[in-house]
Scaffold this motif. Structure first.
Motif, PDB file in Angstrom:
ATOM      1  N   ARG A   1     113.806   6.667  24.406  1.00  0.00           N
ATOM      2  CA  ARG A   1     112.368   6.939  24.449  1.00  0.00           C
ATOM      3  C   ARG A   1     112.049   8.080  25.415  1.00  0.00           C
ATOM      4  NH1 ARG A   1     109.702   3.041  21.741  1.00  0.00           N
ATOM      5  NH2 ARG A   1     110.800   1.068  21.417  1.00  0.00           N
ATOM      6  N   ALA A   2     111.156   8.967  24.953  1.00  0.00           N
ATOM      7  CA  ALA A   2     110.692  10.043  25.828  1.00  0.00           C
ATOM      8  C   ALA A   2     109.690   9.465  26.831  1.00  0.00           C
ATOM      9  CB  ALA A   2     110.034  11.137  25.006  1.00  0.00           C
ATOM     10  N   PRO A   3     109.561  10.094  28.003  1.00  0.00           N
ATOM     11  CA  PRO A   3     108.644   9.572  29.036  1.00  0.00           C
ATOM     12  C   PRO A   3     107.188   9.890  28.690  1.00  0.00           C
ATOM     13  CG  PRO A   3     109.656  11.593  29.801  1.00  0.00           C
ATOM     14  CD  PRO A   3     110.300  11.266  28.471  1.00  0.00           C
ATOM     15  N   LEU A   4     106.691   9.285  27.597  1.00  0.00           N
ATOM     16  CA  LEU A   4     105.316   9.508  27.161  1.00  0.00           C
ATOM     17  C   LEU A   4     104.572   8.186  27.114  1.00  0.00           C
ATOM     18  CD1 LEU A   4     105.735  12.026  24.188  1.00  0.00           C
ATOM     19  CD2 LEU A   4     104.880  12.535  26.467  1.00  0.00           C
ATOM     20  N   ASP A   5     103.313   8.231  27.536  1.00  0.00           N
ATOM     21  CA  ASP A   5     102.466   7.053  27.448  1.00  0.00           C
ATOM     22  C   ASP A   5     101.948   6.932  26.018  1.00  0.00           C
ATOM     23  OD1 ASP A   5     100.766   4.920  28.941  1.00  0.00           O
ATOM     24  OD2 ASP A   5      99.331   6.048  27.709  1.00  0.00           O
TER      25      ASP A   5
ATOM     26  N   ARG B   1      98.628   8.686  21.255  1.00  0.00           N
ATOM     27  CA  ARG B   1      97.631   8.431  20.219  1.00  0.00           C
ATOM     28  C   ARG B   1      96.366   9.256  20.443  1.00  0.00           C
ATOM     29  NH1 ARG B   1      97.992   1.809  19.734  1.00  0.00           N
ATOM     30  NH2 ARG B   1      99.957   1.733  18.549  1.00  0.00           N
ATOM     31  N   ARG B   2      95.957   9.403  21.702  1.00  0.00           N
ATOM     32  CA  ARG B   2      94.729  10.148  21.988  1.00  0.00           C
ATOM     33  C   ARG B   2      94.862  11.610  21.564  1.00  0.00           C
ATOM     34  NH1 ARG B   2      92.401  13.588  25.399  1.00  0.00           N
ATOM     35  NH2 ARG B   2      94.361  13.960  26.499  1.00  0.00           N
ATOM     36  N   VAL B   3      95.975  12.217  21.937  1.00  0.00           N
ATOM     37  CA  VAL B   3      96.171  13.630  21.620  1.00  0.00           C
ATOM     38  C   VAL B   3      96.343  13.829  20.119  1.00  0.00           C
ATOM     39  CG1 VAL B   3      97.690  15.617  21.935  1.00  0.00           C
ATOM     40  CG2 VAL B   3      97.106  14.173  23.888  1.00  0.00           C
ATOM     41  N   LEU B   4      97.193  13.016  19.481  1.00  0.00           N
ATOM     42  CA  LEU B   4      97.416  13.167  18.044  1.00  0.00           C
ATOM     43  C   LEU B   4      96.184  12.805  17.231  1.00  0.00           C
ATOM     44  CD1 LEU B   4     100.103  14.121  16.698  1.00  0.00           C
ATOM     45  CD2 LEU B   4     100.329  13.443  19.085  1.00  0.00           C
ATOM     46  N   GLY B   5      95.276  12.022  17.835  1.00  0.00           N
ATOM     47  CA  GLY B   5      94.048  11.666  17.135  1.00  0.00           C
ATOM     48  C   GLY B   5      93.129  12.843  16.890  1.00  0.00           C
ATOM     49  N   ASN B   6      93.381  13.968  17.556  1.00  0.00           N
ATOM     50  CA  ASN B   6      92.586  15.167  17.330  1.00  0.00           C
ATOM     51  C   ASN B   6      92.948  15.860  16.014  1.00  0.00           C
ATOM     52  OD1 ASN B   6      90.846  15.905  19.888  1.00  0.00           O
ATOM     53  ND2 ASN B   6      92.770  15.056  20.646  1.00  0.00           N
TER      54      ASN B   6
ATOM     55  N   PHE C   1      89.684  10.650   8.819  1.00  0.00           N
ATOM     56  CA  PHE C   1      89.867   9.856  10.034  1.00  0.00           C
ATOM     57  C   PHE C   1      90.136  10.822  11.177  1.00  0.00           C
ATOM     58  CE2 PHE C   1      92.086   6.869  12.891  1.00  0.00           C
ATOM     59  CZ  PHE C   1      91.182   5.807  12.848  1.00  0.00           C
ATOM     60  N   HIS C   2      89.317  10.717  12.257  1.00  0.00           N
ATOM     61  CA  HIS C   2      89.423  11.656  13.366  1.00  0.00           C
ATOM     62  C   HIS C   2      89.010  10.963  14.656  1.00  0.00           C
ATOM     63  CE1 HIS C   2      87.765  15.152  15.819  1.00  0.00           C
ATOM     64  NE2 HIS C   2      89.042  15.447  15.653  1.00  0.00           N
ATOM     65  N   ARG C   3      89.886  11.036  15.660  1.00  0.00           N
ATOM     66  CA  ARG C   3      89.623  10.427  16.962  1.00  0.00           C
ATOM     67  C   ARG C   3      89.254   8.949  16.848  1.00  0.00           C
ATOM     68  NH1 ARG C   3      86.332  14.949  20.592  1.00  0.00           N
ATOM     69  NH2 ARG C   3      88.026  16.483  20.667  1.00  0.00           N
TER      70      ARG C   3
END
Length: 206
Positions: free
Chosen positions: A41-45, A50-55, A196-198
């Motif tokens: 796993r990469a050190p990502l929260d 989800r927040r960033v990709l939700g854009n 679907f967005h954000r």
């Protein structure tokens, strides 16, 4: 000696030197289907991911399949990870969670139909996002022309497919479909597709 004579001589020679039957070849082991291990796993929260990709705004579809066995019900689930993949040959793809209870039914059927939802079909999308319920109760549909998968009324487009390949992708499966037939709904539909967005449903603005 002509070509026929040479071929016969070659066959006689091969038969004379073959003394034992060839050893059977063991098949290669099937690849292990697993999710990403903890040490990979990469050190990502996850929430930040989800927040960033939700854009990235996506369309919304319902993937359906006919009953895999006699007496069974059709299958379907809401999907926003659908994309076109190849023009020649015509291929599309969608991603489904490894824990999905609907995917095994689609896999057994071997075919599916992608129903691209219209902006007014928000509640239909929510119904197909619920696990364990009778998702087709009260839903109008007919049979897609090749696979027989449910083709939902009111969708802006439909893509009728056969499963072409399945690949692992972490905690999801990447399902590639070969397109056998496709079409659109009402071209004059003013609502356009459901987006679907954000974390929210939305639609194209005029």
């Amino acid at each position: 000696m002509g070509q026929a004579g040479m071929a016969e001589a070659a066959v006689r020679y091969l038969r004379s030197v073959r003394t034992t039957a060839p050893e059977p070849v063991d098949p290669l082991p099937r690849p292990e289907l697993r999710c990403v291990a903890d040490d990979e796993r990469a050190p990502l929260d996850a929430r930040e991911f989800r927040r960033v990709l939700g854009n990235f705004a996506t369309g919304v579809a319902v993937v359906t399949a006919p009953p895999a066995t006699a007496g069974a019900s059709p299958a379907g689930f809401a999907c926003q990870s659908f994309t076109s993949l190849s023009l020649d040959p015509p291929l599309v793809a969608f991603m489904v969670g490894r824990t999905s209870t609907t995917w095994p039914h689609i896999a057994r059927a071997g075919v599916f139909c992608v129903n691209v939802l219209a902006a007014h079909q928000t509640e239909l999308c929510r119904a197909f996002a619920v696990s364990g319920a009778d998702k087709f109760a009260g839903v109008a549909y007919d049979a897609a022309p090749v696979s027989g998968s449910p083709r939902l009324s009111g969708a802006v487009a439909w893509i009728d497919c056969a499963i072409h390949a399945v690949h692992t992708g972490g905690d999801h499966l990447i399902v590639v479909g070969r397109v056998d037939a496709l079409g659109t709904g009402d071209d004059d539909d003013p609502d356009g597709p459901l987006l679907f967005h954000r974390g929210r449903f939305t639609r194209l603005s005029g």
